[in-house]
Enzyme design. Sequence first.
Site, PDB file in Angstrom:
ATOM      1  N   CYS A   1      -3.073   8.652   3.226  1.00 11.90           N
ATOM      2  CA  CYS A   1      -2.816   8.310   1.781  1.00 11.90           C
ATOM      3  C   CYS A   1      -3.964   8.400   0.652  1.00 11.90           C
ATOM      4  O   CYS A   1      -3.783   8.326  -0.396  1.00 11.90           O
ATOM      5  CB  CYS A   1      -2.221   6.715   1.724  1.00 11.90           C
ATOM      6  SG  CYS A   1      -3.244   5.366   2.504  1.00 11.90           S
TER       7      CYS A   1
ATOM      8  N   GLU B   1       0.884  -1.232   0.084  1.00 10.60           N
ATOM      9  CA  GLU B   1      -0.001  -0.048  -0.077  1.00 10.60           C
ATOM     10  C   GLU B   1       0.949   1.347   0.071  1.00 10.60           C
ATOM     11  O   GLU B   1       1.346   1.682   0.915  1.00 10.60           O
ATOM     12  CB  GLU B   1      -0.739   0.048   1.356  1.00 10.60           C
ATOM     13  CG  GLU B   1      -1.711  -1.123   1.404  1.00 10.60           C
ATOM     14  CD  GLU B   1      -2.979  -1.022   0.502  1.00 10.60           C
ATOM     15  OE1 GLU B   1      -2.936  -0.228  -0.357  1.00 10.60           O
ATOM     16  OE2 GLU B   1      -3.804  -2.119   0.719  1.00 10.60           O
TER      17      GLU B   1
HETATM   18  C1  UN1 Z   1      -3.974   5.435   5.209  1.00  4.75           C
HETATM   19  O1  UN1 Z   1      -3.848   6.808   4.948  1.00  4.75           O
HETATM   20  O2  UN1 Z   1      -3.070   4.622   5.053  1.00  4.75           O
HETATM   21  O3  UN1 Z   1      -9.768   5.645   3.586  1.00  4.75           O
HETATM   22  C2  UN1 Z   1      -5.181   4.584   5.272  1.00  4.75           C
HETATM   23  C3  UN1 Z   1      -9.284   6.378   4.613  1.00  4.75           C
HETATM   24  C4  UN1 Z   1      -9.003   5.322   5.892  1.00  4.75           C
HETATM   25  C5  UN1 Z   1      -7.836   4.691   5.552  1.00  4.75           C
HETATM   26  C6  UN1 Z   1      -6.449   5.237   5.091  1.00  4.75           C
HETATM   27  N1  UN1 Z   1      -9.943   4.457   6.015  1.00  4.75           N
HETATM   28  O4  UN1 Z   1      -8.944   7.288   4.402  1.00  4.75           O
END
Ligand code: UN1
Length: 510
Positions: free
Chosen positions: A298, A264
């Site tokens: 992210c 990821e």
């Molecule tokens: C991340 O930023 O690594 O969809 C995960 C989202 C959260 C998860 C983010 N449920 O923004």
Amino acid sequence: IDTATFPSTESIRAQVANAFEKIGVDTARYAGSRPVISPVNGAEVGSTTKHDENDVRAAIDAAQSAFLNWREVPAPVRGALVKRWGELLVEHKQDLASIITVETGKISSEAAGEVQEMIDIVDLAVGQSRQLFGKTMPSERPGHRLAETWHPLGVVAVITAFNFPVAVFAWNTALALVAGDTVIWKPAEAGRLASIAVSRLLERAAEDVGAPEGLHHLVLTDRHGANPLIEDDRVRLVSATGSVRMGREIAPTIAARFGRALLELGGNNGAIVAPSADIDLALRGIVFSAAGTAGQRCTTLRRLIVHKSIAGDLVDRIARAYATLQIGAPTEDGILIGPLINKSSFEAQQQALQDAVAQGGTVVCGGERVLESEAPDAFYVQPAVVRMPAQTEVVYEETFAPILYVVEYETLEEAIAFNNEVPQGLSSAIFTQDQAEAERFLSASGSDCGIANVNIGTSGAEIGGAFGGEKETGGGRESGADSWRVYMRQATNTINYSGELPLAQGVKFI
Ligand code: UN1
């Protein structure tokens, strides 16, 4: 900007100590001299030990031997451990949230939301512990049966980032434990305290249900110390969240030993706003996705692709909405924007803004550092909106800070091309009331991302759906009803009850 209330270092420390005590953390266990800095005020609020490569190797040894027993435990019994963990997470939701806030700078509701994500994935995993289905299929031969069986995989390494310091661990671990795997967790530097607390709750759950020891190991180390997790054949799956650079570093080593990697990596998420969009709704979606978590998800919205007929008005409204966002210590009520994680993050934010201007951009609002006198060692910034003449080099990069680049489009085809032309492929969205436009965006020739949304922002996904992205995002999928398979190995069984031995494909032999 909230200058009124800023917690003292003593009160931040007390918050952690109080949460640790309620959770039952033995503070001596991870004691050491590696400082933990809170981004809330930049002060040292704790310290931990640092594990070296030998410690990590010892964890792999222990996890491998625990695996050999755990794989024999029936999956629903494994589910009972995860279920108990979930109960403890519910009980200690606020304690964990307060540690997350101190350590990552997340505002309280988002920190609590992160713990809720853990609880949600635990629920899913517990249900799944009775549903690790394999198919049966017709054999071409009489008196034969074909079946697919799923078995535990082995030791799983989970490498997590600071921005979701515990939820991403739970996405992997809840499913891995139900799948019969054992887990080694390498948290981010800025996530160690939360990882200690969450690990303790998992350990307590194991004690409460009488699960075997050694199912999960926490290693507090850096990239170098974590090498055995990447290199050791016994680590069957490495699930890693972090930068594209990290992915490029570790993926070839894992591939060379034919290990599995679930990556990821970076996102560079875009949202298209079409002329028919409900602008009030779009505005709220954009502001949460772009400025929430101080731009450090992210899934953060980084690129707004707006139809040129509405761009001026929408950008004005975003700037006005941004002016109302309270920036300040995330420990305090009413604050919506907390700090950046550290100085280098602030420097990257400043550099990106400079580059954007050099590449023809105009800063509409934000970008400046605030609260410098209240918290000289912390890095709070005004979320920025920058109009760009095109998606220039800087727009292609993921800068982990609240900077929203805005570009204009004329045709939907062009907007989709803009969405897809960056190297990352995590999340995307379209705001439109035109069903045909929405369907085009979701179609095979639409968004090329792992997540494609309609009338909602790019961030804040639920755990029921698979999470992950294409291209430089790495291709991995976590959560959702299907991802359990990555934590298991598949066997195909041909069972002959015919008393004869016909060969497949009509082959004749002895
Ligand atoms: C991340 O930023 O690594 O969809 C995960 C989202 C959260 C998860 C983010 N449920 O923004």
